[in-house]
Design a protein around this motif. Sequence first.
Motif, short mmCIF file in Angstrom:
data_model
loop_
_atom_site.label_atom_id
_atom_site.label_comp_id
_atom_site.label_asym_id
_atom_site.label_seq_id
_atom_site.Cartn_x
_atom_site.Cartn_y
_atom_site.Cartn_z
N SER A 48 139.93 58.27 2.30
CA SER A 48 138.33 59.32 3.01
C SER A 48 138.30 58.77 4.61
CB SER A 48 137.32 59.50 2.08
OG SER A 48 138.06 59.99 0.86
N HIS B 99 128.43 67.31 2.18
CA HIS B 99 128.54 67.44 0.82
C HIS B 99 127.36 67.96 0.02
CE1 HIS B 99 132.26 64.88 1.81
NE2 HIS B 99 131.54 63.76 2.26
N TYR C 214 128.84 62.95 -3.05
CA TYR C 214 130.19 63.77 -2.31
C TYR C 214 130.87 63.91 -3.14
CZ TYR C 214 133.61 61.04 0.36
OH TYR C 214 134.86 60.91 1.58
N SER C 215 131.55 64.68 -1.93
CA SER C 215 132.69 66.22 -2.25
C SER C 215 134.38 66.41 -1.54
CB SER C 215 131.81 67.33 -2.07
OG SER C 215 133.03 67.99 -2.56
N ASN C 216 135.39 65.43 -2.47
CA ASN C 216 136.41 65.83 -1.72
C ASN C 216 136.82 67.19 -1.69
OD1 ASN C 216 137.81 62.70 -1.60
ND2 ASN C 216 136.85 63.01 -3.96
N SER D 272 121.71 59.68 1.33
CA SER D 272 123.36 58.80 0.83
C SER D 272 122.21 57.41 -0.35
CB SER D 272 124.14 58.36 0.78
OG SER D 272 125.15 57.74 -0.02
N TYR E 221 124.40 60.20 5.96
CA TYR E 221 125.26 60.89 6.03
C TYR E 221 125.22 62.49 6.81
CZ TYR E 221 130.81 61.70 5.06
OH TYR E 221 131.84 62.33 5.02
N TRP F 214 129.66 58.03 8.27
CA TRP F 214 128.36 57.03 7.84
C TRP F 214 127.52 57.27 8.38
CZ3 TRP F 214 128.09 57.97 2.32
CH2 TRP F 214 129.22 58.51 1.62
#
Length: 341
Positions: free
Chosen positions: A58, A106, A159-161, A273, A279, A284
Amino acid sequence: MELSESIEEFVMNYDDRLRFSGAILIQNEKKIFEGGFGYANRSEHIPITSRTRFGMASGCKIFTSVAICQLVEKGILTFDTCLKDCLDISFPHFHPNVTIHHLLTHTSGVPDYFDEEVMSDFEELWKAVPMYSIKSPKDFLPMFQDHPMKFNSGSKFSYSNAGYILLGLIVERMTGMTFPEYVAENIFRVCDMSDSGYFRMDKLPERTALGYIDSEEGNDWRTNIYSVPLVGGPDGGAFTTVLDLAKFWNGLLNAKLLGKEYTDKLLTPYVKSSNDIYYGYGVWISMKNDEVLKYIIFGFDPGVRIHSSVNAKSKIHSHIMSNIDQSVIPIVTGIDKLIYG
């Protein structure tokens, strides 16, 4: 003992189930430490060097965010543009107010194909969907596009892929290029990152480290070729070196990739976060008392670990890449103690 020697001794002596295997580059105006540890290929005993390529997992979401910011800077998109106005793809349960900003931070609430809040074993995904079938961003769609939203857009961080898969599809739709082609031309070439790319797992180029998954006892291992998608994409899976990571950060922070206005937007802490960690867009941000301490990208896949950061005050770059299934955070922390006391 000089700082470089202290870092090398610390890493050489570190042993938490597994010895560190990877490459490290620490620098500011001058190089502080550069070196490799362990093997890129255990069977052939090929040693790791600073020119060894590693998977980024990631950590390469920042390339996706740079690509989107470039399109916004050119007036092709805005951060408030809605997803529904970007893609001619059916998302029957997605809310109509999901924006580019939500996806970047995200906070979109779109369902994830790998939800790290409830799932821990990335390899489990490929029991239903063969990893060799994942060759482009659109191949991920059946894994989440018909699922319900997790929450209302903008209401919280999760958090989203999948959100970054959607951003990659937007890049492809708006440019007419494949996502890897766009990144290669508009990020890697601009920063002279000649050792970076989105390589097929079954066709890795020279000087690429194999990712290793060791048994709990540490007496057996296998590579990660069946554990990650065949080709990486907008949410993760590019390959690079610690030297190219330094080139990328220099390119970003010196306005080679974006003008100052949009570089600042990318590096703005938009959402919290966890304690002192925020974020931005694909990055980050460590903060203390409303002051930025570090900009960080990190990632992990089976057999892949990366932690790359720039200290906002000292301007020291720290790039650590590894090809084993073990956290590099103790290495990061140990080196920070040696540098800052």
